[in-house]
Design an enzyme around this catalytic site. Sequence first.
Site, PDB file in Angstrom:
ATOM      1  N   ARG A   4      -7.535   2.326  -2.995  1.00  0.00           N
ATOM      2  CA  ARG A   4      -8.402   2.275  -1.810  1.00  0.00           C
ATOM      3  C   ARG A   4      -9.037   3.645  -1.612  1.00  0.00           C
ATOM      4  NH1 ARG A   4      -7.680   0.525   4.590  1.00  0.00           N
ATOM      5  NH2 ARG A   4      -9.228  -1.114   4.408  1.00  0.00           N
ATOM      6  N   TYR A  26      -6.148  10.861   4.126  1.00  0.00           N
ATOM      7  CA  TYR A  26      -4.749  11.014   3.760  1.00  0.00           C
ATOM      8  C   TYR A  26      -4.632  11.809   2.456  1.00  0.00           C
ATOM      9  CZ  TYR A  26      -4.132   7.697   7.540  1.00  0.00           C
ATOM     10  OH  TYR A  26      -4.154   7.091   8.769  1.00  0.00           O
ATOM     11  N   GLY A  30      -9.071  -7.810   8.499  1.00  0.00           N
ATOM     12  CA  GLY A  30      -8.060  -7.061   9.227  1.00  0.00           C
ATOM     13  C   GLY A  30      -7.692  -7.699  10.550  1.00  0.00           C
ATOM     14  N   ARG A  31      -8.360  -7.253  11.624  1.00  0.00           N
ATOM     15  CA  ARG A  31      -7.953  -7.659  12.977  1.00  0.00           C
ATOM     16  C   ARG A  31      -7.983  -9.162  13.195  1.00  0.00           C
ATOM     17  NH1 ARG A  31     -11.995  -3.560  15.768  1.00  0.00           N
ATOM     18  NH2 ARG A  31     -13.024  -4.016  13.786  1.00  0.00           N
ATOM     19  N   GLN A  57       0.864  -1.175   0.000  1.00  0.00           N
ATOM     20  CA  GLN A  57       0.000   0.000   0.000  1.00  0.00           C
ATOM     21  C   GLN A  57       0.904   1.228   0.000  1.00  0.00           C
ATOM     22  OE1 GLN A  57      -2.271   1.724   3.430  1.00  0.00           O
ATOM     23  NE2 GLN A  57      -4.030   0.984   2.259  1.00  0.00           N
TER      24      GLN A  57
END
Length: 346
Positions: free
Chosen positions: A202, A154, A313-314, A106
């Site tokens: 993304r 971002y 993810g987690r 990424q």
Amino acid sequence: MNNTRSVQALFKPFAIGNMTLSNRIVMAPMTRQFSPDGVPSLDMASYYRRRAENGVGLIVTEGTVINHPDSSSQDNVPHIYGEAALEGWANIVAAVHEAGGRIIPQIWHMGTRGNVGDYSESEIVAIIQAFAQAAVEAKRLGFDGIELHGAHGYLIDQFFWEKTNPRTDRFGGDMVARTRFAVEVIEACRRAVGRDFPIVLRFSQWKGDDYTAKLAETPVLLEQFLGPLVDAGVDMFHCSTRRFWEPEFEGSDLNLAGWTKKLTGKPTITVGSVGLDGEFMSLLTEGKGAGNTKIDGLIERLEREEFDLVAVGRALLADPAWAKKIRDGRTDELIPITAEALKTLH
């Protein structure tokens, strides 16, 4: 085991560009700040390899920052420039490939603390070139594609939003005009890597300080927003939401990934609270419990091809063997997602 039939949609191969995946499970990018001075460690190679050898189809690395002074506000996030950092990534790519996995970095610029109007046009051009150079390095190191981080407030996302992009030159204006920076980043990366090297973007509607925010309030506006990005060369969209089961717009059950695929025809990755705990994931194979609709919905949507890949993810932070256990129906062996489990990051 009979109960693995319900998850077979997750374990079908998928191809995009010159990359073929063994299944539809993606390791979501998750910043961990384990790279002193921006250099990925040998431990990171082991960390990613474990997920690959345990059946993750595609790994998207934690955000890795480009060569620009403002690209990072954190000392321990990895760089994708500089000899030491690039050598570290080369080791990681080799480890993942040896385990039979696929991996893309990424690529990230964390953004300005003010607004993008503070940048001169010459600096914007330099940032675009830094993104392209990161893409060049990714391909040289043997990565299987790249993901550009255009979400969550971002830098690329800051250009998308009216509140953070007051520019009146070619990088500002209405919603479509504000895609110009992303378009030029994508185009520069495409020129750098060639036609068949996958480029993933993304993006998100929500922001860190406003989970209800929508850049595009309607499907018509979303189509207008996505069009220039498709034309610039995006191969696949990674559609960031907090809960994959939530509809994006009233009047349809489609989530953001579903709408994006419908409007663009491009493959999409869905993400958002997949595999929150062992009980949650047991519903995949046991078909019972109060949360059954949400879990069945994920598989049904994948079978209907509303989206193509599922990012986790987690659950994968806590349990490197998550994908293999889900495939084999071993949900009773899943490592619970606890603070202690996430600290170990084994």
